[in-house]
Motif scaffolding. Structure first.
Motif, PDB file in Angstrom:
ATOM      1  N   LEU A  65       0.637  -1.247  -0.165  1.00  0.00           N
ATOM      2  CA  LEU A  65       0.097   0.066  -0.031  1.00  0.00           C
ATOM      3  C   LEU A  65       0.771   1.308  -0.006  1.00  0.00           C
ATOM      4  N   VAL A  66       1.976   1.193   0.459  1.00  0.00           N
ATOM      5  CA  VAL A  66       3.090   2.308   0.203  1.00  0.00           C
ATOM      6  C   VAL A  66       4.264   1.942  -0.172  1.00  0.00           C
ATOM      7  N   PRO A  67       5.007   2.463  -1.120  1.00  0.00           N
ATOM      8  CA  PRO A  67       6.384   2.026  -1.560  1.00  0.00           C
ATOM      9  C   PRO A  67       7.448   1.559  -0.394  1.00  0.00           C
ATOM     10  N   SER A  68       7.835   0.466  -0.394  1.00  0.00           N
ATOM     11  CA  SER A  68       8.760  -0.099   0.615  1.00  0.00           C
ATOM     12  C   SER A  68      10.171  -1.072  -0.123  1.00  0.00           C
ATOM     13  N   THR A  69      11.045  -1.136   0.588  1.00  0.00           N
ATOM     14  CA  THR A  69      12.050  -1.824   0.176  1.00  0.00           C
ATOM     15  C   THR A  69      12.225  -3.173   1.281  1.00  0.00           C
ATOM     16  N   LEU A  70      12.344  -4.438   0.666  1.00  0.00           N
ATOM     17  CA  LEU A  70      12.625  -5.418   1.668  1.00  0.00           C
ATOM     18  C   LEU A  70      13.920  -5.617   2.091  1.00  0.00           C
ATOM     19  N   ARG A  71      14.488  -5.493   3.094  1.00  0.00           N
ATOM     20  CA  ARG A  71      15.959  -5.732   3.343  1.00  0.00           C
ATOM     21  C   ARG A  71      16.113  -6.950   4.141  1.00  0.00           C
ATOM     22  N   GLN A  72      17.390  -7.528   4.004  1.00  0.00           N
ATOM     23  CA  GLN A  72      17.886  -8.855   4.734  1.00  0.00           C
ATOM     24  C   GLN A  72      19.191  -8.130   5.527  1.00  0.00           C
TER      25      GLN A  72
END
Length: 229
Positions: A26-33
């Protein structure tokens, strides 16, 4: 004692509500590890992001005058963090470090804020979180005043047991060393060592280098309720 922030707010559960924002994009986001020991942000760093933890644990900490580390909070699954650093024209005063392999969403706070102010159900959840955070800070003062190291350590280990899988015998491996536990409960390393040694004599845990195994979780929970009884 550094509190583990678990966002289960009884009948208004923050975690699923905010997780939905990221799962549904629903909002732009980045998945980080992040790997264990990897820094999420440094003290005196400027950034405009906040983070939602999908799984793992992030430690928020500072270095005090004598060079020792002081842990403030440990954020785990379903927690939102980073909002503390977003005061206008101010840099971060803490460092955030992954203490286990951690997966999280990174989102620009301005975009998240714009979204939640237009969707009141999410704004309500975030408001509940902020009040919960303040209440948790107040509870830490009470814990330090009323409970000794052994009781605080028992409570901490019970919370940590929820973050790691149990084996077929119901045992839980906690991959955290004595120094880290001492920082989490606000005690010296020797006090934590003595408390763990007593737990081991009672066959509640077994100690290993850099970790411990909870062998009797029910008895460990009883150690947290003795003062109340």
């Amino acid at each position: 004692m550094a509190k583990i922030m678990k966002q289960y707010l009884k009948e208004c559960d923050l975690s699923p509500c905010l997780r939905e924002i990221f799962d549904r994009k629903l909002v732009p986001s980045t998945l980080r590890q992040l790997q264990k020991g990897e820094i999420l942000w440094h003290e005196k760093e400027r950034h405009s992001y906040c983070y939602f933890i999908k799984n793992g644990i992030i430690k928020l900490h500072v270095i005090i005058k004598d060079g020792r580390e002081k842990a403030l909070f440990f954020y785990t699954n379903g927690s939102l963090l980073g909002f503390q650093n977003l005061a206008e024209n101010k840099m971060t005063v803490t460092t955030a470090t992954a203490i286990t392999p951690t997966t999280l969403y990174a989102v620009e706070f301005s975009q998240l804020y714009s979204f939640i102010t237009k969707h009141h159900e999410y704004l309500s959840a975030l408001t509940s979180y902020l009040f919960h955070h303040m209440a948790t800070e107040a509870q830490e003062i009470v814990n330090l005043s009323l409970f000794n190291t052994m009781e605080r350590l028992a409570g901490l280990l019970v919370l940590l047991a929820d973050e790691y899988p149990k084996n077929e015998q119901g045992e839980v491996l906690i991959p955290i060393n004595n120094q880290e536990l001492a920082a989490m409960v606000g005690a010296c390393r020797n006090s934590v060592y003595n408390a763990l040694s007593l737990f081991q004599k009672k066959n509640i845990i077994t100690k290993h280098r850099g970790s411990l195994i909870i062998t009797d979780l029910d008895r460990l929970k009883s150690e947290t309720t003795k003062k109340k009884g």
